[in-house]
Design a protein around this motif. Structure first.
Motif, PDB file in Angstrom:
ATOM      1  N   SER A  89     -79.429 -25.343 -40.925  1.00 24.86           N
ATOM      2  CA  SER A  89     -79.199 -26.781 -40.808  1.00 24.86           C
ATOM      3  C   SER A  89     -78.583 -27.076 -42.223  1.00 24.86           C
ATOM      4  O   SER A  89     -78.270 -26.351 -42.910  1.00 24.86           O
ATOM      5  CB  SER A  89     -80.824 -27.404 -41.005  1.00 24.86           C
ATOM      6  OG  SER A  89     -80.683 -28.605 -40.583  1.00 24.86           O
ATOM      7  N   ASP A 110     -87.479 -31.265 -27.517  1.00 28.05           N
ATOM      8  CA  ASP A 110     -87.739 -31.587 -28.978  1.00 28.05           C
ATOM      9  C   ASP A 110     -87.430 -30.418 -29.869  1.00 28.05           C
ATOM     10  O   ASP A 110     -88.354 -30.199 -30.540  1.00 28.05           O
ATOM     11  CB  ASP A 110     -88.914 -32.517 -29.267  1.00 28.05           C
ATOM     12  CG  ASP A 110     -88.830 -32.833 -30.567  1.00 28.05           C
ATOM     13  OD1 ASP A 110     -87.896 -33.284 -31.380  1.00 28.05           O
ATOM     14  OD2 ASP A 110     -89.965 -33.173 -31.338  1.00 28.05           O
ATOM     15  N   GLU A 161     -81.899 -22.196 -26.576  1.00 27.39           N
ATOM     16  CA  GLU A 161     -82.162 -22.908 -27.715  1.00 27.39           C
ATOM     17  C   GLU A 161     -83.836 -22.364 -27.920  1.00 27.39           C
ATOM     18  O   GLU A 161     -84.045 -22.054 -29.198  1.00 27.39           O
ATOM     19  CB  GLU A 161     -82.410 -24.174 -27.381  1.00 27.39           C
ATOM     20  CG  GLU A 161     -80.848 -25.087 -27.270  1.00 27.39           C
ATOM     21  CD  GLU A 161     -80.000 -24.517 -28.225  1.00 27.39           C
ATOM     22  OE1 GLU A 161     -80.342 -24.986 -29.413  1.00 27.39           O
ATOM     23  OE2 GLU A 161     -79.108 -24.017 -28.016  1.00 27.39           O
ATOM     24  N   GLN A 204     -85.678 -28.744 -32.300  1.00 24.47           N
ATOM     25  CA  GLN A 204     -84.826 -28.830 -33.583  1.00 24.47           C
ATOM     26  C   GLN A 204     -85.267 -27.588 -34.348  1.00 24.47           C
ATOM     27  O   GLN A 204     -85.697 -27.724 -35.535  1.00 24.47           O
ATOM     28  CB  GLN A 204     -84.804 -30.055 -34.253  1.00 24.47           C
ATOM     29  CG  GLN A 204     -84.222 -31.191 -33.554  1.00 24.47           C
ATOM     30  CD  GLN A 204     -84.250 -32.749 -34.353  1.00 24.47           C
ATOM     31  OE1 GLN A 204     -85.172 -33.015 -34.855  1.00 24.47           O
ATOM     32  NE2 GLN A 204     -83.114 -33.150 -34.245  1.00 24.47           N
TER      33      GLN A 204
END
Length: 404
Positions: free
Chosen positions: A347, A339, A279, A341
């Motif tokens: 998206s 956190d 990620e 994102q």
């Protein structure tokens, strides 16, 4: 230097090894109009808002000056190049044999196959002191996986690579190239790949197998099935996107780990961190740096700048991923970052269709490399990069290695 030349400077191949200072310059302005009339957006929250804004179209046919090279002649656009409700219909029909809710275990079931392919590739260069991570590992792994998933025979994989390379090259903005020649070659490659995949789908209608093409042509969705032209376009998209970005993700990932030996050692000690590390790689060195095909359907105000209806809009995802207003210490690679994102898979409604598969492939690929390679070292840094500023990654990554 004028912000109106930012896109030109980003596209310059000399910027490919490190485009991040240019992205920082863009973030200082938020929105930058370019000499060609396009607009760049580089801050996290503005990009996020635009990716979820129904006034922003993914269909380049809405541009004031439509891009004739966007779609192959005679074939409809793929689902990433249209808006809802057509996008939703095409994507849902394609997702039915790929993932939840109808096929929830298809990607997870590939895990052992991916591990086997990774081990076989590493065994293949066991006796060599030096490898090219791209040609010897990062390319053949995901292309083998996507071809098996779809049902493309192994002997046809070289043709898939030739078509893919030509199509990706047609997206390049290198100075001195003949854009019309690149456009023509890209369209011919799309038509050739689409024709081949359409013929393969016809064979699967007569002789179904346990693969995704067979599932698509024999589907029983209440909305029907993809038409043959839609199927040709969709299979071309899945074949290219199903491996091209993952090649960059694996290669950028290994390059980043080799540049951060303390984090590489940490992942060897704590392999359970690999999902989090992937990620972070998607944030820190995303394989897709920008979305160049967005178009306002009406005048839209972004950060105090009015982007006019029909103007080309570039969302610089990699810039948003390094925005200090969103991420703490954004230029630091932290495999345990929380956190997170990121925009590594975009998206909104166009969030990457193949994200679950790319995650599994990259986690397995990097974990296997770390287990099997002793003391891997970069031969050249920075490595030679591919030309595309959109799909950014090394063309070659030479590694001197030891091995268990």
């Amino acid at each position: 230097m004028s912000t109106e030349t930012l896109l030109e400077r980003i596209n310059d191949h000399a910027s490919r090894p490190d485009p991040y200072p240019l992205y920082a310059e863009l973030r200082e302005h938020g929105v930058a109009r370019q000499n060609d009339g396009s607009y760049l957006v580089g801050t996290y929250h503005q990009i996020a808002a635009l990716l979820h804004d129904p006034r922003i179209s993914s269909d380049v046919r809405h541009r004031t000056a439509p891009d004739a090279s966007a779609h192959a002649a005679g074939l409809p656009p793929s689902f990433i190049g249209v808006d809802d409700p057509e996008h939703d219909r095409l994507r849902r029909l394609t997702m039915r044999p790929f993932g939840p809710p109808h096929s929830p275990g298809r990607v997870d079931a590939l895990h052992d196959d991916i591990e086997e392919i990774a081990r076989e590739l590493i065994d293949g260069f066991a006796d060599r002191d030096r490898i090219d991570l791209v040609d010897d590992f990062a390319y053949p792994l995901p292309v083998t996986v996507i071809c098996r998933l779809l049902g493309v025979p192994q002997e046809d994989m070289p043709s898939v690579r030739t078509w893919t390379d030509t199509i990706i090259a047609s997206l390049d903005h290198s100075p001195g190239d003949d854009p019309e020649e690149k456009r023509r070659a890209g369209l011919e490659a799309r038509m050739a790949m689409g024709g081949y995949l359409g013929e393969l789908a016809d064979r699967r209608r007569e002789h179904p197998a346990d693969d995704m093409i067979s599932a698509l042509v024999h589907g029983d969705d209440p909305e029907g099935r993809l038409s043959k032209p839609e199927l040709m376009t969709t299979l071309t998209l899945l074949t290219i996107a199903g491996h091209e970005t993952t090649v960059n993700l694996i290669t950028n990932g290994m390059l980043t780990l080799l540049r951060h030996p303390e984090e590489l050692a940490r992942l060897r000690r704590e392999p359970e961190l690999m999902p989090s590390a992937v990620e972070e790689l998607l944030r820190y060195e995303p394989p897709v740096q920008m979305l160049p095909q967005r178009t306002p359907l009406t005048d839209v105000e972004v950060g105090g700048v009015t982007v006019p209806k029909g103007a080309p809009l570039f969302l610089i995802l990699a810039s948003g991923n390094r925005d200090p207003l969103r991420f703490e210490d954004p230029d630091r690679f932290d495999p345990a970052r929380r956190d997170n994102q990121h925009f590594g898979f975009g998206s909104g409604v166009h969030n990457c269709f193949g994200a679950p598969l790319a995650r599994v492939e990259t986690q397995v690929a990097l974990a296997t490399l770390l287990r099997r390679l002793d003391d891997p070292r970069l031969v050249e840094d920075p490595p030679p990069y591919r030309h595309s500023p959109i799909l950014r990654g090394p063309r070659h990554l030479l590694i001197a290695k030891g091995e268990h």
